[in-house]
Each structure stands twice: as C-alpha cells, then as structure tokens.
Design a protein around this motif. Structure first.
Motif, PDB file in Angstrom:
ATOM      1  N   SER A   1      -1.195   8.253  -4.479  1.00  0.00           N
ATOM      2  CA  SER A   1      -2.079   7.580  -5.427  1.00  0.00           C
ATOM      3  C   SER A   1      -1.759   8.020  -6.849  1.00  0.00           C
TER       4      SER A   1
ATOM      5  N   ARG B   1      -5.191   6.712   5.272  1.00  0.00           N
ATOM      6  CA  ARG B   1      -4.768   5.510   4.562  1.00  0.00           C
ATOM      7  C   ARG B   1      -5.352   4.298   5.273  1.00  0.00           C
TER       8      ARG B   1
ATOM      9  N   ARG C   1      -9.152   7.608  -0.169  1.00  0.00           N
ATOM     10  CA  ARG C   1      -8.247   6.933   0.726  1.00  0.00           C
ATOM     11  C   ARG C   1      -6.898   6.737   0.042  1.00  0.00           C
ATOM     12  N   ASN C   2      -5.886   6.431   0.825  1.00  0.00           N
ATOM     13  CA  ASN C   2      -4.543   6.149   0.322  1.00  0.00           C
ATOM     14  C   ASN C   2      -3.960   7.309  -0.475  1.00  0.00           C
ATOM     15  N   THR C   3      -4.340   8.536  -0.081  1.00  0.00           N
ATOM     16  CA  THR C   3      -3.759   9.733  -0.691  1.00  0.00           C
ATOM     17  C   THR C   3      -3.256  10.727   0.355  1.00  0.00           C
TER      18      THR C   3
ATOM     19  N   SER D   1       0.852  -1.185   0.000  1.00  0.00           N
ATOM     20  CA  SER D   1       0.000   0.000   0.000  1.00  0.00           C
ATOM     21  C   SER D   1       0.888   1.236   0.000  1.00  0.00           C
TER      22      SER D   1
ATOM     23  N   SER E   1      -3.139  -1.790   6.168  1.00  0.00           N
ATOM     24  CA  SER E   1      -2.347  -2.549   5.201  1.00  0.00           C
ATOM     25  C   SER E   1      -1.965  -3.896   5.802  1.00  0.00           C
TER      26      SER E   1
ATOM     27  N   LYS F   1      -4.940   1.797  10.518  1.00  0.00           N
ATOM     28  CA  LYS F   1      -5.166   2.923   9.615  1.00  0.00           C
ATOM     29  C   LYS F   1      -4.306   4.104  10.033  1.00  0.00           C
TER      30      LYS F   1
ATOM     31  N   PRO G   1       1.082   5.648   0.036  1.00  0.00           N
ATOM     32  CA  PRO G   1       0.310   6.840   0.389  1.00  0.00           C
ATOM     33  C   PRO G   1       0.239   7.882  -0.716  1.00  0.00           C
TER      34      PRO G   1
END
Length: 750
Positions: free
Chosen positions: A123, A506, A160-162, A119, A509, A525, A121
């Motif tokens: 994107s 995020r 998410r994940n940004t 994963s 993972s 998270k 952070p």
C-alpha cells in the motif's frame, strides 16, 4: 556537528549476518574502546510507522526511513518513484506502463498485473491518505520530508491490502517559520527538473501555509528507424502542485488542509521487438537503446491528470488526541502504445525486427475515478500504556476502457471493452503498547475489515472475431481479522531487541480484461502470517547505527496474475500456499568526521507451494524450463520463485566533504544492486532479468548554512543497459532501463 553531518540520510531496518560485516568494515581507530567521546553523532531518526512520532529504534518492526541528501540525489535527472527500487532492502519497483503505475514488491510479494484495476499487496500512504488505484501511486515525489518503508504485514494500523507492507510518504508541512527552497537542473536528453517551495506564517501563531511545485521535462530522444524519424519518442512533460494551510486557533486544536494536482503528458513504456537473444537472457548484439523500429509509435502517448485534497484535524483532550482525516482523490488516464514493439507482421511484410507473428496496438484508460476515505482515531498514553483506537471507511468508484487497434489498417479501432467497479470497505482497529518494566515493552493490535466489490465488464467489439459479450458481473465480499503481537527489550540505552508476529489480509481481486477472453476471474481473499525478530543499535558513541532482522512468512491463497502467455489473456489465480524467508540489514556510520557511509542488504527466498498450480507459458520464441502441466498447453509452476523477487538486494552510499571558505566541497556516490529475477510465474531462459547494478555520483560546492549549492551529477554512470521486463504473448519483446545521464544542478534555500 558538521554541516554534512546534519544533512545525512536516514537509512534503517534489519538482519544479523551483515551486521557483523558492517561493524568490521567501519572499525577504525576512532571506534576504539578507549576513544574520547565523539564531537559529532548521527542524528536521531523519528518515524510515524505506528501513527505516532517515535524514535525508529523503539518501533518493533522492520522499516527503513530515507530522506535528506540521498532522496535528493536519487531523484536527480527527472527520476520517478521507481528510483526507490533496490535503494532500500527487500524493495523493488518496476513498471510496464511508464512513469506512472509503479508495481512495488516487498520481500518478494507484489503483483505483475498491468490492468488499471490491479490490486497490489503493497500500500502507498501519502500524507496519511491511502492511494489505492495503481495510477495514483505514480504521483511524483517533491518537497518530501521523509519516506518510510514498512516491511511485512501492516494490517492493524494501515489495513487491508498491506500483507507485504507500506510505502509511507510525508511532505514538508507548513510552519510559523518563513522559508523554502528553489532547485533547477538540466541533464542529458534535454532533461529539465524545476522545483521549489515557499511557506511561513500568514496570521501569526494561528495560520501558516506552504506552496510546492514541480516541473519535469525530457526531450524525445529515441529514433524510429522504421519511419526514419529522429527523436521520435521517449519524452515527457509533467508538473505537480501542492498547497497546504495549517490552522491552529487554540493550543488544543489544529487543522491541516492539503490540495494537490498532477499532470503528465508523455510516452508509455517503450517496448522493443525481439531484443532478447534466443536461448539466453542477453540483449541482441548491437542493441542500441536510442533506436526503435515501430509502426504505431506516432500514435503512442500517455496522459495522466490527478487531483485531490484532504483535511486532517487534531484535538487534544489534555492527553488523548482525537484525529480525523477526510480525503478525496481523483485520477484519469489514457495510455496508447505499440505493444508488439515492431512493424508489420510475418503475413504482411515488410516486418521486423525479427519475427513478428501479428501486430499488437492497444490503449487503456480511466475515464472516471473517485476515491473517498475517512479515518477517525483516538491516541493517548496513560502511565505505562500507549494506545490507538479508531475506525476507517473507504469507497472507490472506477471505470476502465480497453481499446485494440488494427495497426495494418492505419490504427483503426477493432476492439473495445469496459470495466466498472465499486469498492466499499470499513474497519475497526486498536493497537496498544505496555511497559512491563523500564526496559521491557509488550504490544499488539487487532483490526476487523469488511470489504465488498460490485463489478461488471462487457466487450462490445472483439479484435479476434469473438463478438460482443453479455454484461458479466462479480460481487465478492469478505471480512477478516488481522493482528500483530510484539515485544521489545532494551539491552541498554543504545540497543533494543524485538520480536513480532503479524497477520495480513488482502481483499478479493477481480480481473475483467475481455478484449481477448470471454470470462472474468476472481481471486479469493489472501492471508499471510509473518514472524520476525531483530535488533536496533546505536554504536560507538552514536557514530554508527545498525538495524538487522530475520523473517519468515507463509501466505494462504496467494493472489497471482497469469499475465499474457500464448492466449494474450490475463487471469487471476490463487496459489494454495507460498512462503518466504530471509534477512534485512541497514547501517550508517561516520568513521571520521565528514565521511559518512550507509549500507543496506537483504536476502529473500520465495517459493510457490501448490503441486497442482499451472499457467500458460510464452506464446512464441522462449525456452520454458518448467515441466508440462496436467492441462494441455500449460506448465506446472510449483516450487518456482515469485516473479520480480530477487534473492539479493544491496545498496551503499558514501559522502565526504572538505571545508573551503565559508562552505564545503562535497562528493556523494550511491550504488544499488539486485540479483536476477523472473518476469513471469513460469521460468524461462529469455524472460529472466540479469543482475542489475546502477550507480550515481554527485560533486559540488555547498555554501555555509545550505544557503546555496551547485553540483554536477551522473545517474547509471556505468551505462549498464539490460532487460527490466518483457512481453511474452507475441515475440521476444522487452523493455530496458534508462541509459546514463549527466547534468548540473543549482539549489538555494531561504
């Protein structure tokens, strides 16, 4: 406006200290207060960072847009997506995998994990579609209209994940105007780059299309001194295709279909045993990048196949516009490499170069992958209010195989493990801006995200005699509300001040590499709060542009990957906190006609804040600088910088053209710098990358109207070779950047 001026590269963003420097450097008589109005001006930069087209000066956040000549130049000589590294403030990209699987870092935030389930952070959004798996992020750049680098949390509109930011890529779209281009280059090491596109009307006013293609090749160029094979490895063949159809049956409705395919047949990252001088971070004396000494090299290969498609539909209700984006992505890969980077072992001579405690040969593959995503949003404007509301759905199913081989037994399989993960996510979001006065705008947004992962892993064969494991499972779920609030104030028609606070998120993972360990790890998270402020300004009758910002962020439960170490086992950990602060700056100027400069500069200070956080250091040979941890065999990493987080990144370009006949001769040079970095969570003398400075040049002739162009180019023209990363569980193994290349290129537009 000169032909050169119309092609200039867009480079914009944020920071205060360097703004004065560029203003001083660009100060020439043409910028005097009583100068006559300029006959030329820098072109306007339009971005879609807020999912609507707007001038970059009106976007209340730190971002850079890059395209045109600069994007073409840095891609010369077959460069993959990592060519963007350090060409943008606060952005670094590296990879221990090869031409695919880039690992991006923005403002020091990234992930060093090399697992195919990693994963990140940062994107990647390609033609409005998020690319989640790290192999998907390695698709090549071709027929690209613009790249936008959005720094800081992008949790409201992109999800998410940004928490570190977004890299946004937009290809050239079909239109009712016929046109295209063809481009061919040859360079050192048998490097070939062929690409082109053609598009135009299929049915007048109703249907248009565009087809783009890319082919890249490099001959094997590295000799293997162990097998005495010349030109044994280092080559690759890859091609990519993209087809688009734009259907516009009525003024209110349009639909854009996109199908694409990518194929890579090449070599993995080239690891080289004991290339670091002990006690330093210098390469060993006599190091030659064109030579290796490996016993598993003949079995090394890397294959990637990626295919996907999307359908974007827009309907205009006479103000509000409803947009739907449906997308599917699929990628498979198998990569087999000589990880120890040498031959034999100390207990099975001959061995070398240097001390080889044990051999390491492995492979990782994605035998199955599928990603589905759907976004529906409504955007509009009513009086002083602009708004976007929508919903997002994401599903990914990925299977991973990990293999280990006994090099001393001719590469016989001696380890095998699997992972299988299904991810389901959905979100609701809204964002709005309101003009309080003609000069003052306030805005903000909210996003609710919900994530669930169903994961299992199992080892069937252990390379170290550990036997099989039972099926190990993890099922983390999480939700979060991310947001942003911002304000913009126009000092005048050319200068905007802005401030922004944003929260990023995020999802949890999972790390399940079981070849050398018996457990899986789950990172909780991660959330981040960021604050930034800056200004964006056009100066001297639009002959110069300066954007600058300062920022501060704090991360809670920062997800980190403890890579390798003496146990050769990856695991996820959470740092209680981490913080970063710094500034960013972008500038562009045309002090005299046909002479254009761009400059970028960033400073990033990062720090892990967790007094109890420990990790295992290198397995052999390195000089560890951190104090011993409470757990035997570990070191305490509290206070360390984040890995691959340089304090300084700087870049400059300069282009000048001289009219001749119906066209012009031109010269272009670009330089990118990053300061030293640590490759791992712990600090050591050997696994610290020295500063890196790479430059390029392009000289040629361009016909009137850009009808054709011929040029000579060079990349890494100083031939500075140095460490880009290391392998720390076995010996002082590392990998380096590409050597100098020269080539020629021709291009035609029609």
């Amino acid at each position: 406006m000169s032909a050169n001026c119309s092609r200039r590269t867009a480079l914009v963003t944020s920071s205060a200290v360097a703004a004065a420097l560029l203003a001083g450097a660009c100060a020439t008589p043409v910028f005097a207060a009583d100068a006559a109005p300029s006959a030329t001006a820098l072109s306007e930069i339009i971005v879609t960072a807020q999912k609507r087209a707007e001038n970059i000066n009106d976007v209340p956040e730190s971002l850079t847009a890059i395209g045109g000549e600069k994007l073409d130049v840095i891609r010369s000589s077959g460069g993959d997506i990592r060519v963007l590294s350090a060409r943008v403030p606060s952005l670094l990209l590296e990879s221990s995998f090869g031409r695919t699987f880039p690992r991006p870092y923005i403002r020091g935030l990234g992930n060093t994990d090399f697992d195919l389930n990693a994963s990140q952070p940062v994107s990647f959004v390609y033609d409005d579609v998020v690319l989640e798996n790290p192999i998907l992020k390695g698709v090549p750049l071709f027929d690209i209209d613009q790249v936008e680098v959005l720094r800081g949390p992008q949790g409201t509109l992109f999800g998410r994940n940004t928490p570190a930011g977004v890299l946004k890529f937009d290809s050239v779209k079909p239109s009712q105007t016929f046109g295209g281009y063809g481009q061919a280059s040859v360079a050192t090491y048998g490097t070939v780059n062929l690409e082109g596109a053609v598009g135009g009307p299929i049915i007048a006013d109703t249907l248009s299309g565009r087809f783009s293609a890319l082919y890249q090749h490099r001959d094997p160029w590295i000799d293997n001194t162990f097998t005495h094979e010349k030109n044994a490895t280092g080559g690759y063949d890859e091609y990519a295709l993209r087809g688009q159809l734009l259907f516009t049956p009525t003024p209110e409705f349009n639909a854009l279909a996109n199908l694409h395919y990518f194929h890579l047949d090449g070599t993995p990252q080239i690891f080289r045993a004991n290339i670091i001088t002990p006690g330093t971070n210098d390469l060993v004396p006599g190091f030659d990048p064109e030579k290796i000494a490996q016993d598993a090299q003949k079995r090394s290969f890397q294959k990637v196949k990626e295919a996907g498609g999307s359908l974007k539909m827009n309907y205009d209700f006479g103000g509000p516009v409803l947009t739907s984006i449906t997308a599917y992505e699929h990628v498979t890969t198998l990569s087999h490499g000589d990880i120890d980077g040498g031959f034999g072992a100390a207990f099975a001579p001959p061995s070398g170069p240097g001390f080889i405690p044990f051999p390491s040969e492995s492979a990782d593959g994605l035998p199955y992958h599928a990603q589905w995503s759907e976004e529906v949003r409504l955007a509009g404007k009513r009086d002083a209010l602009s708004y976007t509301v929508g919903a997002f759905y994401f599903f990914e199913d990925v299977k991973i195989d990990s293999f280990d081989y006994n090099t001393l037994a001719g590469g016989a399989l001696d380890g095998f493990a699997i992972q299988h993960q299904k991810t389901t996510s959905w979100a609701l979001f809204g964002n709005a801006d309101y003009k309080l006065t003609p000069r003052w705008t306030v805005g903000g947004g909210l996003r609710y995200s919900n994530d669930q992962k169903d994961f299992l892993a199992q080892r069937f064969i252990s390379p170290i005699g550990g036997g099989a494991t039972p099926v190990l499972r993890a099922n983390p779920t999480s939700d979060d509300v991310s947001f942003n609030v911002n304000t913009t104030f126009a000092l005048d028609d050319n200068t905007n001040l802005y401030a922004r606070a944003a929260k990023g998120y995020r999802a949890p993972s999972i790390q399940g590499r079981l070849l050398f360990g018996d457990t899986i790890s789950v990172a909780r998270k991660e959330t981040l709060m960021s604050y930034e402020g800056g200004f964006k300004s056009n100066l001297f009758d639009h002959r110069a542009r300066i954007d600058a910002d300062v920022f501060y962020y704090k991360v809670d439960n920062l997800q980190l990957t403890a890579v390798g170490g003496g146990a050769n086992f990856n695991r996820l950990i959470n740092a209680a906190h981490a913080e970063g602060y710094g500034f960013e700056f972008d500038g562009e100027a045309e002090p005299i006609e046909r002479l254009i400069f761009t400059a970028g500069l960033s400073y990033n200070h990062t720090r892990i804040d967790d007094p109890n956080l420990t990790t295992q250091p290198c397995g052999d040979g390195c000089t560890v600088l951190d104090p011993a941890g409470a757990i035997p065999g570990t070191v305490n990493i509290n206070g360390n910088n984040l890995p691959n987080a340089p304090r300084w990144i700087g870049n400059v370009t300069a282009t000048y053209s001289i009219p001749y006949g119906d066209g012009e001769f031109f010269a272009f040079t670009d330089w990118a710098y990053r300061s030293s970095v640590s490759f791992f969570l712990y600090q050591s003398k050997e696994f610290t990358g020295q500063y890196m400075l790479e430059g390029g040049v392009r000289l040629g002739y361009r016909a009137a109207g850009d009808k054709w162009e011929a040029a000579f180019f060079g990349r890494n023209i100083t031939n500075r070779i140095q460490l880009e990363g290391g392998i720390d569980f076995n010996n002082l193994t590392g990998f380096v950047n590409d050597p100098r290349t020269f080539g020629v290129e021709v291009k035609t537009k029609f």
